[in-house]
Design a protein around this motif. Structure first.
Motif, short mmCIF file in Angstrom:
data_model
loop_
_atom_site.label_atom_id
_atom_site.label_comp_id
_atom_site.label_asym_id
_atom_site.label_seq_id
_atom_site.Cartn_x
_atom_site.Cartn_y
_atom_site.Cartn_z
N LEU A 93 9.30 16.87 12.31
CA LEU A 93 8.73 15.75 13.07
C LEU A 93 8.19 14.68 12.12
CD1 LEU A 93 6.86 17.92 15.72
CD2 LEU A 93 8.89 16.52 16.13
N LYS A 94 7.45 15.11 11.09
CA LYS A 94 6.88 14.13 10.15
C LYS A 94 7.99 13.34 9.47
CE LYS A 94 2.67 16.63 8.95
NZ LYS A 94 1.71 17.03 7.93
N ALA A 95 9.03 14.05 9.00
CA ALA A 95 10.13 13.37 8.30
C ALA A 95 10.80 12.36 9.24
CB ALA A 95 11.15 14.39 7.79
N ASP A 337 -1.59 14.35 14.24
CA ASP A 337 -1.37 14.84 12.87
C ASP A 337 0.02 14.51 12.32
OD1 ASP A 337 -0.10 16.52 14.70
OD2 ASP A 337 -1.31 18.28 14.22
N VAL A 338 1.05 14.68 13.13
CA VAL A 338 2.41 14.50 12.59
C VAL A 338 2.65 13.07 12.13
CG1 VAL A 338 3.61 16.44 13.68
CG2 VAL A 338 3.27 14.33 14.98
N LEU A 339 1.87 12.12 12.68
CA LEU A 339 1.93 10.75 12.19
C LEU A 339 0.87 10.52 11.10
CD1 LEU A 339 2.50 7.67 12.23
CD2 LEU A 339 1.13 7.50 14.31
N ALA A 340 -0.38 10.88 11.41
CA ALA A 340 -1.50 10.51 10.52
C ALA A 340 -1.39 11.13 9.13
CB ALA A 340 -2.82 10.92 11.17
N SER A 341 -0.87 12.37 9.03
CA SER A 341 -0.87 13.01 7.71
C SER A 341 0.51 12.99 7.05
CB SER A 341 -1.40 14.44 7.83
OG SER A 341 -0.49 15.23 8.53
N ALA A 342 1.36 12.05 7.48
CA ALA A 342 2.72 12.01 6.92
C ALA A 342 2.80 11.30 5.57
CB ALA A 342 3.67 11.34 7.92
N GLY A 343 1.67 10.80 5.06
CA GLY A 343 1.68 10.12 3.76
C GLY A 343 2.07 11.05 2.62
N GLY A 344 1.66 12.32 2.71
CA GLY A 344 1.96 13.29 1.65
C GLY A 344 3.46 13.51 1.50
N VAL A 345 4.13 13.79 2.61
CA VAL A 345 5.58 14.04 2.51
C VAL A 345 6.33 12.75 2.15
CG1 VAL A 345 6.10 13.79 4.99
CG2 VAL A 345 7.58 15.19 3.56
N THR A 346 5.77 11.61 2.53
CA THR A 346 6.43 10.34 2.19
C THR A 346 6.46 10.15 0.67
OG1 THR A 346 5.67 9.42 4.27
CG2 THR A 346 6.40 7.85 2.61
N VAL A 347 5.32 10.38 0.02
CA VAL A 347 5.31 10.20 -1.44
C VAL A 347 6.03 11.36 -2.13
CG1 VAL A 347 3.87 9.83 -3.49
CG2 VAL A 347 3.33 8.65 -1.37
N ASN A 380 6.07 2.09 15.58
CA ASN A 380 7.08 2.74 16.42
C ASN A 380 6.44 3.67 17.43
OD1 ASN A 380 9.22 1.54 15.20
ND2 ASN A 380 9.61 3.22 13.76
N VAL A 381 5.52 4.51 16.95
CA VAL A 381 4.91 5.49 17.85
C VAL A 381 4.04 4.79 18.89
CG1 VAL A 381 3.29 7.44 17.95
CG2 VAL A 381 4.99 7.35 16.12
N TYR A 382 3.25 3.79 18.44
CA TYR A 382 2.37 3.08 19.37
C TYR A 382 3.19 2.36 20.45
CZ TYR A 382 -1.73 0.49 20.90
OH TYR A 382 -2.76 -0.02 21.65
N THR A 383 4.31 1.78 20.05
CA THR A 383 5.15 1.06 21.01
C THR A 383 5.74 2.03 22.04
OG1 THR A 383 5.70 -0.50 19.29
CG2 THR A 383 7.14 -0.51 21.19
N VAL A 384 6.22 3.18 21.58
CA VAL A 384 6.76 4.16 22.54
C VAL A 384 5.64 4.61 23.49
CG1 VAL A 384 7.74 6.50 22.77
CG2 VAL A 384 8.61 4.96 21.00
N ALA A 385 4.44 4.87 22.94
CA ALA A 385 3.33 5.35 23.78
C ALA A 385 2.96 4.31 24.84
CB ALA A 385 2.12 5.66 22.90
N ASP A 391 0.94 9.65 25.97
CA ASP A 391 -0.02 9.72 24.87
C ASP A 391 0.70 9.65 23.53
OD1 ASP A 391 0.37 12.50 23.75
OD2 ASP A 391 -0.15 13.06 25.80
N MET A 392 -0.10 9.36 22.48
CA MET A 392 0.47 9.15 21.14
C MET A 392 1.13 10.43 20.60
SD MET A 392 -0.04 6.06 19.59
CE MET A 392 -0.55 6.16 17.87
N ARG A 393 0.64 11.61 21.02
CA ARG A 393 1.25 12.83 20.49
C ARG A 393 2.68 12.99 21.01
NH1 ARG A 393 -1.51 16.49 18.14
NH2 ARG A 393 -3.35 16.31 19.47
N LEU A 394 2.81 12.82 22.34
CA LEU A 394 4.16 12.95 22.90
C LEU A 394 5.08 11.86 22.32
CD1 LEU A 394 6.14 14.30 24.79
CD2 LEU A 394 5.16 13.02 26.71
N ALA A 395 4.52 10.64 22.18
CA ALA A 395 5.32 9.54 21.62
C ALA A 395 5.76 9.88 20.18
CB ALA A 395 4.51 8.25 21.63
N ALA A 396 4.83 10.45 19.40
CA ALA A 396 5.16 10.79 18.00
C ALA A 396 6.25 11.87 17.96
CB ALA A 396 3.90 11.27 17.27
N TYR A 397 6.17 12.83 18.86
CA TYR A 397 7.18 13.88 18.91
C TYR A 397 8.54 13.29 19.29
CZ TYR A 397 4.30 18.08 18.18
OH TYR A 397 3.51 19.07 17.63
#
Ligand code: NAD
Length: 414
Positions: A93-95, A337-347, A380-385, A391-397
């Motif tokens: 999901l994060k990727a 979480d899947v959006l907020a903590s995705a900085g680690g996998v990005t770097v 992207n997530v905010y627009t889908v939500a 909610d933002m979780r379902l949108a992020a998924y």
């Protein structure tokens, strides 16, 4: 009904809903509800007392339709097959959310590194790589640090893989020391990503970061760097905590002082007398609440008493599905979480790219690229939500799972 505290089943539930909203039929859910591959290994390690201890480890590869799988290796006594599976699904999901050419993977070993010598840890780390070598590799599945694993452990693992491969393979693993091909900015990437997401969320709620009061649960790698970034931006960090208690000052805590005094496990509150509990911390008056410690902290029991207008999940799984529902009904903006903590996998991805091309970026370049990825992901997530009124979780998924579902369909798997 009892509150669902199981990360694996609650992840499956949201993936199911997300796929339904995207218009996929049941067979896509059947494919994505579990990892494609799950390897269980036994790792014999010669301990310092001369005896051999056999450890159990796992590597889960959720889905590799998009590209190689990627995700950390956790060394912890509570590692379980189910946890590793759920975490590999979150990595997919994060990727997908930050648009990386990866699927999700995750690994773990049941052990307590706090009770092991450096020599024992090195032999265990090398043993894990030998045990999983058939399914990992720079174009197959790329490990990284996670709970209780660090740059030194990544270095041993990379060295072991390079010896087996018979040439230097820095792209085998990320989170390495800089001299071995690690990326500048990797250590602070998660907190940097959370900071970017907080700024974006605050804009949507017309909150000026300079006037904002922030509470952060957890003062480890994620929480402490975040506190520093927030106070550097002019926000008032009014509360922080660790496993032993919490500190509160409505005028704002002195973050530089606390950073200076914390130990390597993220403990600092034991040095103070006037502490409050973690439970009280979560219910403090504030604008932004950031759980950055452990899972299942916001539940049906306390969700009604949360005073923040924005909750940003820096930790993995800090909010139960019941609490998610309550916070959303109360109009609180919950950034998952899947959006907020995705900085680690990005770097981590940037590190792998730099290893593959053999050309290295400055920290400014890394941070600039991270900013672009995280802002786009939030948008992207905010627009889908908002456009779907979900909610933002379902949108992020939905955003996160779409790429893997599409790639699986094009490959003819479903
Ligand atoms: P860490 O081990 O460095 O720090 C954890 C902090 O939480 C410490 O301050 C510890 O005292 C505190 N803590 C532990 N148990 C607690 C409890 N019961 N109540 C309150 N506080 C408690 O961990 P970290 O790397 O900062 O990770 C924190 C969270 O962020 C985890 O959920 C992790 O999965 C998630 N995360 C971290 C990263 C990263 O790159 N570090 C990336 C993605 C997600």
């Amino acid at each position: 009904m009892a509150e669902n505290l199981n990360l694996f089943t609650s992840t499956q539930e949201v993936i199911k809903k997300a796929l339904q909203k995207l218009g996929y039929d049941e067979s896509m859910y059947e494919l994505l509800k579990e990892p494609l591959r799950m390897l269980e290994v036994r790792i014999p390690v010669k301990m310092d007392n001369g005896q051999v201890k056999v450890f159990t480890g796992y590597r889960a590869q959720h889905n590799d339709a998009v590209g190689p799988t990627k995700g950390g290796v956790r060394f912890h006594p509570n590692v379980s097959e189910e946890e590793v599976k759920a975490l590999s699904m979150w990595m997919t999901l994060k990727a997908g959310i930050v648009d990386l050419p990866y699927g999700g993977g995750k690994g773990g070993v049941i052990c307590d590194p706090r009770q092991m010598s450096m020599g024992e840890l090195e032999r265990l780390s090398r043993g894990y790589v030998r045990a999983t070598s058939q399914i990992v590799g720079p174009t197959k599945d790329i490990p990284a640090p996670d709970v209780f694993t660090n740059a030194q452990i990544m270095a041993w693992m990379m060295d072991e893989y390079s010896r087996m491969d018979e040439f230097n393979s820095p792209g085998f693993i990320t989170g390495k020391p800089i001299v071995l091909g690690g990326s500048l900015g990797r250590d602070k990437a998660t907190a940097q990503g959370v900071t970017i997401v907080i700024e974006e969320a605050a804009k949507r709620r017309n909150i000026d970061i300079k006037d904002a009061r922030i509470v952060i649960q957890g003062f480890g790698n994620a929480g402490s760097f975040l506190a520093k970034f927030m106070s550097d931006l002019g926000a008032k960090v009014v509360g922080i905590s660790d496993a032993y208690g919490a500190l509160y000052d409505p005028e704002g805590l002195d973050i530089d002082y606390l950073l200076d005094r914390r130990d390597s496990f993220g403990t600092v509150t034991t040095l103070f007398e006037n502490t409050i509990s973690n439970k009280e911390l979560l219910e403090l008056e504030c604008d932004i609440l950031v759980p950055a410690a452990i899972e299942n902290q916001l539940t049906a029991e306390n969700a009604h008493r949360i005073k923040a207008s924005i909750v940003v999940e820096a930790a993995n799984g800090p909010t139960t599905s019941e609490a998610t529902k309550i916070l959303n009904e109360r109009g609180i903006l919950l950034v998952p979480d899947v959006l907020a903590s995705a900085g680690g996998v990005t770097v981590s991805y940037f590190e792998w790219v730099q290893n593959n091309q053999g050309y290295y970026w400055t920290e400014e370049e890394v941070n600039e690229k991270l900013l672009k990825k995280m802002v786009e992901a939030f948008d992207n997530v905010y627009t889908v939500a908002t456009s779907r009124n979900i909610d933002m979780r379902l949108a992020a998924y939905m955003v996160g799972v779409r790429k893997t579902a599409e790639a699986s369909r094009f490959r003819g798997w479903v």
